[in-house]
Design an enzyme around this catalytic site. Structure first.
Site, PDB file in Angstrom:
ATOM      1  N   GLU A 115       0.859  -1.195   0.000  1.00 10.77           N
ATOM      2  CA  GLU A 115       0.000   0.000   0.000  1.00 10.77           C
ATOM      3  C   GLU A 115       0.883   1.229   0.000  1.00 10.77           C
ATOM      4  O   GLU A 115       2.105   1.134   0.195  1.00 10.77           O
ATOM      5  CB  GLU A 115      -0.956  -0.022   1.206  1.00 10.77           C
ATOM      6  CG  GLU A 115      -2.049  -1.076   1.062  1.00 10.77           C
ATOM      7  CD  GLU A 115      -2.977  -1.198   2.259  1.00 10.77           C
ATOM      8  OE1 GLU A 115      -2.795  -0.469   3.250  1.00 10.77           O
ATOM      9  OE2 GLU A 115      -3.881  -2.049   2.201  1.00 10.77           O
ATOM     10  N   HIS A 244      -9.049   9.266   2.690  1.00 14.98           N
ATOM     11  CA  HIS A 244      -8.637   8.167   1.831  1.00 14.98           C
ATOM     12  C   HIS A 244      -8.823   8.618   0.391  1.00 14.98           C
ATOM     13  O   HIS A 244      -9.866   9.174   0.041  1.00 14.98           O
ATOM     14  CB  HIS A 244      -9.485   6.925   2.108  1.00 14.98           C
ATOM     15  CG  HIS A 244      -8.888   5.677   1.545  1.00 14.98           C
ATOM     16  ND1 HIS A 244      -8.830   5.431   0.190  1.00 14.98           N
ATOM     17  CD2 HIS A 244      -8.294   4.621   2.148  1.00 14.98           C
ATOM     18  CE1 HIS A 244      -8.232   4.268  -0.016  1.00 14.98           C
ATOM     19  NE2 HIS A 244      -7.892   3.755   1.162  1.00 14.98           N
ATOM     20  N   ARG A 290      -0.658   8.867   1.440  1.00 13.70           N
ATOM     21  CA  ARG A 290      -2.074   9.163   1.244  1.00 13.70           C
ATOM     22  C   ARG A 290      -2.408  10.642   1.132  1.00 13.70           C
ATOM     23  O   ARG A 290      -3.260  11.050   0.362  1.00 13.70           O
ATOM     24  CB  ARG A 290      -2.848   8.610   2.431  1.00 13.70           C
ATOM     25  CG  ARG A 290      -3.689   7.484   2.020  1.00 13.70           C
ATOM     26  CD  ARG A 290      -4.387   6.900   3.172  1.00 13.70           C
ATOM     27  NE  ARG A 290      -4.393   5.471   2.924  1.00 13.70           N
ATOM     28  CZ  ARG A 290      -4.932   4.588   3.708  1.00 13.70           C
ATOM     29  NH1 ARG A 290      -5.488   4.976   4.831  1.00 13.70           N
ATOM     30  NH2 ARG A 290      -4.902   3.325   3.407  1.00 13.70           N
ATOM     31  N   HIS A 351     -11.476   9.413   6.312  1.00 12.67           N
ATOM     32  CA  HIS A 351     -11.262   7.979   6.520  1.00 12.67           C
ATOM     33  C   HIS A 351     -10.762   7.652   7.922  1.00 12.67           C
ATOM     34  O   HIS A 351     -11.198   6.678   8.523  1.00 12.67           O
ATOM     35  CB  HIS A 351     -10.240   7.519   5.483  1.00 12.67           C
ATOM     36  CG  HIS A 351      -9.887   6.067   5.544  1.00 12.67           C
ATOM     37  ND1 HIS A 351     -10.826   5.076   5.365  1.00 12.67           N
ATOM     38  CD2 HIS A 351      -8.694   5.437   5.749  1.00 12.67           C
ATOM     39  CE1 HIS A 351     -10.229   3.884   5.461  1.00 12.67           C
ATOM     40  NE2 HIS A 351      -8.944   4.081   5.706  1.00 12.67           N
ATOM     41  N   ARG A 386      -1.076   8.882   9.107  1.00 13.68           N
ATOM     42  CA  ARG A 386      -0.928   7.446   9.380  1.00 13.68           C
ATOM     43  C   ARG A 386      -0.480   6.680   8.135  1.00 13.68           C
ATOM     44  O   ARG A 386      -1.028   6.876   7.039  1.00 13.68           O
ATOM     45  CB  ARG A 386      -2.283   6.893   9.845  1.00 13.68           C
ATOM     46  CG  ARG A 386      -2.299   5.406  10.097  1.00 13.68           C
ATOM     47  CD  ARG A 386      -3.692   4.971  10.518  1.00 13.68           C
ATOM     48  NE  ARG A 386      -4.637   5.157   9.449  1.00 13.68           N
ATOM     49  CZ  ARG A 386      -5.058   4.201   8.626  1.00 13.68           C
ATOM     50  NH1 ARG A 386      -4.601   2.972   8.772  1.00 13.68           N
ATOM     51  NH2 ARG A 386      -5.912   4.459   7.675  1.00 13.68           N
TER      52      ARG A 386
HETATM   53  C1  SIN Z   1      -7.431   0.422   2.533  1.00 16.47           C
HETATM   54  O1  SIN Z   1      -7.754  -0.743   2.366  1.00 16.47           O
HETATM   55  O2  SIN Z   1      -7.092   1.169   1.626  1.00 16.47           O
HETATM   56  C2  SIN Z   1      -7.495   0.982   3.919  1.00 16.47           C
HETATM   57  C3  SIN Z   1      -6.302   0.613   4.674  1.00 16.47           C
HETATM   58  C4  SIN Z   1      -6.074   1.584   5.801  1.00 16.47           C
HETATM   59  O3  SIN Z   1      -6.744   2.599   5.886  1.00 16.47           O
HETATM   60  O4  SIN Z   1      -5.162   1.327   6.584  1.00 16.47           O
END
Ligand code: SIN
Length: 559
Positions: A115, A244, A290, A351, A386
């Site tokens: 991610e 998000h 993010r 988010h 975060r």
């Molecule tokens: C996601 O699945 O994109 C969310 C993961 C997160 O917010 O840690």
């Protein structure tokens, strides 16, 4: 009526359940949750849990990625502790029966996803329904534990603290600072109970519902933050609201996330014309942090006037997509979007709250016997932004630390005499004609969410924040005026909490005169390390009074 337990856990997500399961080895536990026990943010978490599990990974790399994301505000000792405790906590979940996707032959035991902001593949996951897989196992285990009792549809109104007195319709502060339990509304009947406990754990999640668009479920109304603030606890860093980058944009899709794991598997952000734009914003492109991706999307939408951008993963094999993302695939298909062929319309949405109730490394708040774990806490792990998938990890690590700390103190707690508290509080004006005026609640609810989205969102200015503050003061005054005339009910309490949390977010955002991590202010576009390399702490002022949703049965408030 009074309930007495060793531990009172408020919230039934991963933080509350993980704590409860450990605490139940030493005492009795009540888990109080305001709706159905499964209705938690954990249950909707898609991506997974970040931890050092791959052969090419190291604690040092995970620590470094977390610190870089946090943009100078992470507490390094906390990051170190959480990252190092990760693999053991994951192992506990596996031993309890949580299934995580396995790697193919010749690769690490688990299939590890990627991610934004992670320099290695380290996201352990259960397809794209990780939170649900964890939540179900934890709930089943808790239900089988004779020391745990779960109270669904029970909403906490306020904490019972020794320094808080409830008299003549208002809550004011006194000197001492010990938590004894909480007043809890049973939503179905309107009855109010006192839950008394040696230790109280706030595990109430976030406050995404303060914004018009959010990935959070309806329960995320910032209750824990609001009741901790009213009780006099220190809160910090509420200006760092994480947006998000990719929530599904469709009139029939409410709060549906398109996991960052989709970009981890090669998904690319494009505009309506098919142009990939992230390369213009960051060398990591679609896998940048993010805050950067969300701001880039916001900029593109403002520049083009488009309602959304698109996330395209259609170049990947269709069978792979159906297996890796069954939930996202199904949901999109139900709305006429086939992710194996079509780009997915997405917009950023509120988010995660990176700030919260300030705690130490054992999860202890500034009020004695009151702990905070999970999204409602500010432990120092997330700093100004975060790192993706660090939140479930944080919740498990702090649940473990807090349970250890409580076990060490339990004998001492049990040996002391608990002071008397009034047995029960009744709501007032049961027959009020305003009972039918639910529009007073829904109207203010809508205004707050729109106001926060427009003025306290991804990009802020001094003027927008000042306007937001003035509007919020007006809204809160209106709520204060209504409260004595409307019988206590869950909608009213949530509105009161949401309004308070919105005001605190604005207060913190106004205070921080710089741009860092998730807080971006066009009037202060630079980072100012000389003055702002610190947390933004807010605490209730002695003179600040709150209208009380409760009425004492007798003349005395809690002593
Ligand atoms: C996601 O699945 O994109 C969310 C993961 C997160 O917010 O840690």
């Amino acid at each position: 009526m009074d309930y007495r337990f060793d531990y009172l856990v408020i919230g039934s997500g991963i933080a509350g359940l993980s704590f409860a399961l450990k605490a139940a080895r030493t005492g009795t536990v009540a888990i109080v949750t305001k709706k159905d026990k499964l209705e938690t943010s954990t249950n909707y978490a898609q991506g997974g849990i970040a931890s050092v599990l791959g052969p090419d990974d190291s604690f040092q790399l995970h620590i470094q990625d977390t610190l870089t994301s946090g943009d100078g505000l992470c507490h390094e000792d906390v990051v170190d502790m959480v990252v190092r405790c990760g693999p053991e906590r994951i192992q506990e979940l596996v031993s309890m029966g949580v299934f995580f996707n396995q790697g193919s032959a010749g690769t690490p035991a688990f299939d590890l996803g990627r991610e934004g902001g992670h320099s290695r593949n380290r996201i352990i996951h259960a397809h794209d329904l990780t939170g649900q897989a964890v939540e179900k196992v934890l709930i089943a285990t808790a239900e089988a534990d004779p020391n745990i009792e779960i109270f669904e549809n029970h909403l906490v109104l306020d904490l019972i603290t020794q320094h808080q007195s409830i008299k003549a319709g208002s809550i004011s502060l006194q000197q001492q600072n010990i938590c004894r339990g909480a007043y809890v509304l049973r939503s179905e009947t309107g009855e109010i109970y006192s839950f008394l406990a040696n230790a109280v754990l706030l595990c109430t999640g976030g406050a995404g519902k303060a914004y018009l668009y959010t990935s959070n479920p309806d329960v995320a109304t910032g209750d824990g933050l609001a009741i901790a603030y009213r009780a006099g606890a220190e809160l910090a860093n509420l200006e760092f609201v994480q947006f998000h980058p990719t929530c599904l944009y469709h009139p029939l899709a409410k709060n549906f996330l398109i996991s960052e794991a989709v970009r981890g598997e090669g998904g690319r952000l494009i505009d309506k014309r098919g142009r990939a734009f992230m390369g213009a914003y960051h060398p990591l492109k679609d896998l940048a942090f993010r805050d950067i991706v969300a701001r880039a999307i916001d900029t593109e939408m403002k520049k083009t006037g488009d309602d959304c951008v698109f996330l395209d993963i259609s170049h990947r094999d269709a069978d792979f997509l159906r297996t890796r993302f069954p939930n996202i695939h199904q949901k999109c298909l139900s709305l006429g979007i086939d992710i194996t062929r079509d780009p997915i319309p997405v917009v950023p949405a509120a988010h995660y709250m990176c700030g919260g109730i300030l705690t130490d490394k054992k999860g202890r708040s500034s009020i004695e016997n009151l702990y905070a774990i999970g999204e409602c806490a500010c432990t120092g792990l997330h700093g100004a932004n975060r790192l993706a998938s660090n939140s479930l990890l944080e919740a498990m690590v702090y649940a473990h630390k807090a349970a250890q700390d409580c076990a060490d103190q339990l004998d001492g707690w049990r040996s002391r005499t608990l002071p008397e508290v009034p047995h029960c509080f009744r709501s007032r004006n049961e027959n009020s004609s305003l009972l039918s005026e639910m529009v007073l609640i829904t109207h203010n609810w809508d205004i707050i969410r729109r106001l926060m989205w427009n003025y306290v969102g991804i990009v802020r200015t001094d003027k927008r924040l000042a306007l937001a503050q003035a509007h919020m003061a007006q809204i809160r005054m209106e709520i204060r005026e209504h409260m004595p005339h409307i019988p206590v009910n869950a909608d009213l309490i949530e509105l009161q909490n949401l309004a308070l949390v919105a005001e605190l977010i604005i207060r913190c955002a106004i205070e921080r005169k710089e741009s860092r991590g998730l807080h971006y202010n066009l009037d202060h576009p630079q980072k100012d390390d000389a003055n702002w390399l610190k947390d933004t702490v807010v605490v209730r002022r002695q003179t600040e009074e709150f209208v009380c949703a409760l009425q004492p049965n007798d003349a005395l408030g809690p002593q």
